[in-house]
Design a protein around this motif. Structure first.
Motif, mmCIF file in Angstrom:
data_model
loop_
_atom_site.group_PDB
_atom_site.id
_atom_site.type_symbol
_atom_site.label_atom_id
_atom_site.label_comp_id
_atom_site.label_asym_id
_atom_site.label_seq_id
_atom_site.Cartn_x
_atom_site.Cartn_y
_atom_site.Cartn_z
ATOM 1 N N SER A 10 0.846 -1.196 0.000
ATOM 2 C CA SER A 10 0.000 0.000 0.000
ATOM 3 C C SER A 10 0.882 1.246 0.000
ATOM 4 N N PRO A 11 0.314 2.403 -0.368
ATOM 5 C CA PRO A 11 1.105 3.644 -0.366
ATOM 6 C C PRO A 11 1.708 3.970 0.997
ATOM 7 N N ILE A 12 0.947 3.768 2.076
ATOM 8 C CA ILE A 12 1.463 4.112 3.405
ATOM 9 C C ILE A 12 2.610 3.176 3.800
ATOM 10 N N LEU A 65 11.242 6.283 -7.654
ATOM 11 C CA LEU A 65 10.373 7.080 -8.534
ATOM 12 C C LEU A 65 9.330 6.254 -9.298
ATOM 13 N N PRO A 66 9.691 5.094 -9.890
ATOM 14 C CA PRO A 66 8.646 4.305 -10.566
ATOM 15 C C PRO A 66 7.568 3.807 -9.599
ATOM 16 N N VAL A 67 7.990 3.488 -8.360
ATOM 17 C CA VAL A 67 7.034 3.024 -7.350
ATOM 18 C C VAL A 67 6.097 4.164 -6.966
ATOM 19 N N LYS A 93 0.601 6.258 -7.215
ATOM 20 C CA LYS A 93 -0.044 7.562 -7.425
ATOM 21 C C LYS A 93 0.129 8.491 -6.221
ATOM 22 N N ILE A 94 1.368 8.609 -5.758
ATOM 23 C CA ILE A 94 1.701 9.487 -4.637
ATOM 24 C C ILE A 94 2.162 10.822 -5.201
ATOM 25 N N PRO A 118 -0.642 13.836 4.946
ATOM 26 C CA PRO A 118 -0.057 14.563 3.804
ATOM 27 C C PRO A 118 -0.424 16.039 3.754
ATOM 28 N N LYS A 119 -1.598 16.412 4.279
ATOM 29 C CA LYS A 119 -2.026 17.807 4.208
ATOM 30 C C LYS A 119 -1.078 18.743 4.957
#
Length: 197
Positions: free
Chosen positions: A79-81, A112-114, A119-120, A182-183
């Motif tokens: 997952s992104p996190i 970078l590809p990851v 979609k980060i 992230p905000k």
């Protein structure tokens, strides 16, 4: 806001030169020559690191190591996190042994590809990476910024390294906050986009 960070550095050098020559009158020919030699040596070291790190990155890309490493990271971080926490850990540990420029040139092509796959936001990722690298720059044994501090306060490195750990702990807490919220790092850039005429 009237100058970029690089331009500000140049301005500060000329300001320091003016103050040293005409206000305090503490700079002579020898001090200026020693400063120029020190600057040339430091710049040469950085450029050697950048050059060889660049060659390493091209070699990684040519041999397909970057793609393989990127796929491995995706398989580990589902997952992104999880990916961001892995980035935090890798950059923090890498900061123990390498300076930030070397880390950026060697490790970032893998991430970078990851980043695109998950979609980060690149701006958010840049903030996370910068904070993680900054923490690494004050943790021994390499601790580039810790050497600077020790030199400024005229204390041995072993003494300053003992005092740094509470700051490292709070910096890690800040890094985790930035990672999970992230905000915190995107609020001002988003606001600036909204209110740009």
């Amino acid at each position: 806001g009237i100058a970029t960070p690089t331009e500000s550095a140049v301005i500060s050098v000329f300001y320091s030169l003016f103050v040293g020559l005409f206000v305090y009158k503490s700079l002579g020919r020898k001090e200026i020559i020693d400063s120029l030699i020190g600057t040339a040596v430091t710049s040469a070291v950085v450029m050697f690191v950048v050059t060889f790190a660049g060659i390493f990155s091209v070699t990684e890309a040519t041999l397909g190591i970057i793609d393989a490493a990127g796929n491995f990271v995706i398989s580990v971080a589902k997952s992104p996190i999880a990916f961001l926490l892995l980035v935090d850990l890798v950059l923090f540990i890498a900061g123990f042994f390498l300076d930030a420029i070397s880390i950026l040139y060697v490790i970032m092509p893998i991430f970078l590809p990851v980043l695109q796959a998950f979609k980060i936001d690149p701006l958010f990722f840049g903030v996370v990476a910068t904070v993680a690298l900054a923490i690494g720059q004050i943790t021994p044994p390499v601790a580039v910024n810790l050497y600077v501090v020790s030199n400024l306060i005229k204390k041995p490195l072993d003494q300053t390294s003992k005092e740094i750990w509470p700051f490292v702990a709070f910096a890690i807490i800040g890094l985790l906050l930035i990672t999970f919220v992230p905000k915190l790092s995107l609020l001002i850039p988003i606001a600036s986009k909204l209110y740009t005429p």
